[in-house]
Design a protein around this motif. Structure first.
Motif, PDB file in Angstrom:
ATOM      1  N   ARG A 151       8.624   5.621   3.834  1.00  0.00           N
ATOM      2  CA  ARG A 151       7.287   5.519   3.246  1.00  0.00           C
ATOM      3  C   ARG A 151       6.287   5.012   4.280  1.00  0.00           C
ATOM      4  N   GLU A 172       2.472   3.664   3.739  1.00  0.00           N
ATOM      5  CA  GLU A 172       1.463   3.359   2.724  1.00  0.00           C
ATOM      6  C   GLU A 172       0.203   2.793   3.374  1.00  0.00           C
ATOM      7  N   ASP A 192      -3.176   0.987   2.279  1.00  0.00           N
ATOM      8  CA  ASP A 192      -3.780   0.284   1.139  1.00  0.00           C
ATOM      9  C   ASP A 192      -3.017   0.569  -0.155  1.00  0.00           C
ATOM     10  N   THR A 248      -1.231   3.207  -0.975  1.00  0.00           N
ATOM     11  CA  THR A 248      -1.052   4.625  -1.296  1.00  0.00           C
ATOM     12  C   THR A 248      -0.114   5.271  -0.282  1.00  0.00           C
ATOM     13  N   ASP A 249       0.954   5.914  -0.766  1.00  0.00           N
ATOM     14  CA  ASP A 249       1.924   6.556   0.113  1.00  0.00           C
ATOM     15  C   ASP A 249       1.312   7.833   0.693  1.00  0.00           C
TER      16      ASP A 249
END
Length: 277
Positions: free
Chosen positions: A73, A75, A77, A79-80
């Motif tokens: 992953r 991310e 902030d 969000t992925d």
């Protein structure tokens, strides 16, 4: 204003692995790397050539290279970014993630003046509502990057500028949309010691004044110490040691990190404030 929030890291990378096809099977360039960069914070990836640090940075940008197999992953902030397609990523690059390459010609168009390049970025990402407003913002962006005579520089082509001014122009371009994260890949390698020091001070100012988080790749341990924040030492695609810069670079625990610090990575020292002329 930065888009980072206090509720989540500016950048969070979890179990990131990157493999490339090879004649004898997949080649692992990054192996289960996990890291975070807090809003306004800094993480410096250090290690020898081939350690995987640049691959991590480029994968964060969504640019791992042809044939790359990426797992884990990334991310921004919270969000992925990994599931996003290239169109969505291209909107994020420049707007929410700024990129400063080792060679500023990698981000500056040699056939266009600096001012119009900045204007185009502001219009493309919707930062300015019209061409006139975008042009009016250019001098301030160049001044933020520590450039004197911004009007003259805005009218200049990249080849008319010194290496230090080209790098400052590239930084102005990278932060023109007030991203929450700045990714810098060996941004001081081609600069002399005095200009290198000034560029590092500029990164510190962008963090302190504008809250921009910094992920920097370098083999220059003196620059890593100057940036401060956190340091992660990479070897063979893995992070072998990480922690506060002073601790890792003064009292390393891992044998490879200790060897790297003892060798000094073979780079010249960056002068301090009292060394400038």
């Amino acid at each position: 204003m930065s888009l980072s929030t206090a509720s989540a890291p500016a950048l969070s990378v979890t179990e990131l692995s990157v493999r490339y096809p090879g004649p004898a099977g997949p080649v692992v360039a990054v192996d289960r790397v996990t890291l975070t960069v807090e809003p306004g914070g800094a993480l410096v990836l250090v290690g020898e050539s081939g350690s995987g640090k640049t691959t991590v940075a480029r994968t964060v940008l969504g640019l791992p290279g042809h044939g790359a197999e990426v797992t884990g992953r990334v991310e921004l902030d919270g969000t992925d970014l990994r599931p996003l397609d290239e169109r969505a990523l291209s909107r994020i690059r420049g707007r929410r993630i700024g990129y400063v390459p080792q060679d500023p010609t990698g981000s500056l168009d040699p056939l266009r003046r600096i001012g119009p390049q900045l204007t185009e970025v502001l219009l493309r990402h919707g930062i300015a509502t019209g061409r006139g407003a975008a042009r009016a913002a250019v001098p301030g962006l160049l001044e933020r990057a520590g450039i004197g005579e911004p009007d003259r520089i805005a009218r200049s082509y990249p080849h008319e500028l010194s290496g230090g001014l080209r790098q400052r122009a590239a930084i102005a371009l990278a932060v023109s949309c007030a991203p929450g994260l700045l990714v810098a890949d060996e941004p001081t390698t081609a600069l002399d010691a005095v200009v290198r020091s000034q560029i590092l001070d500029l990164f510190a100012s962008l963090r302190a004044v504008h809250g921009i988080a910094l992920l920097m790749v370098t083999h220059d341990l003196t620059a890593a110490r100057r940036i401060g924040g956190r340091v992660a030492v990479m070897r063979g695609g893995r992070i072998v040691e990480s922690g506060e810069a002073d601790q890792v670079l003064s009292r390393p625990r891992h044998p490879y990190a200790a060897e790297l610090v003892a060798a000094g990575a073979g780079v010249a020292a960056v002068p301090g404030e009292g060394d400038r002329r």
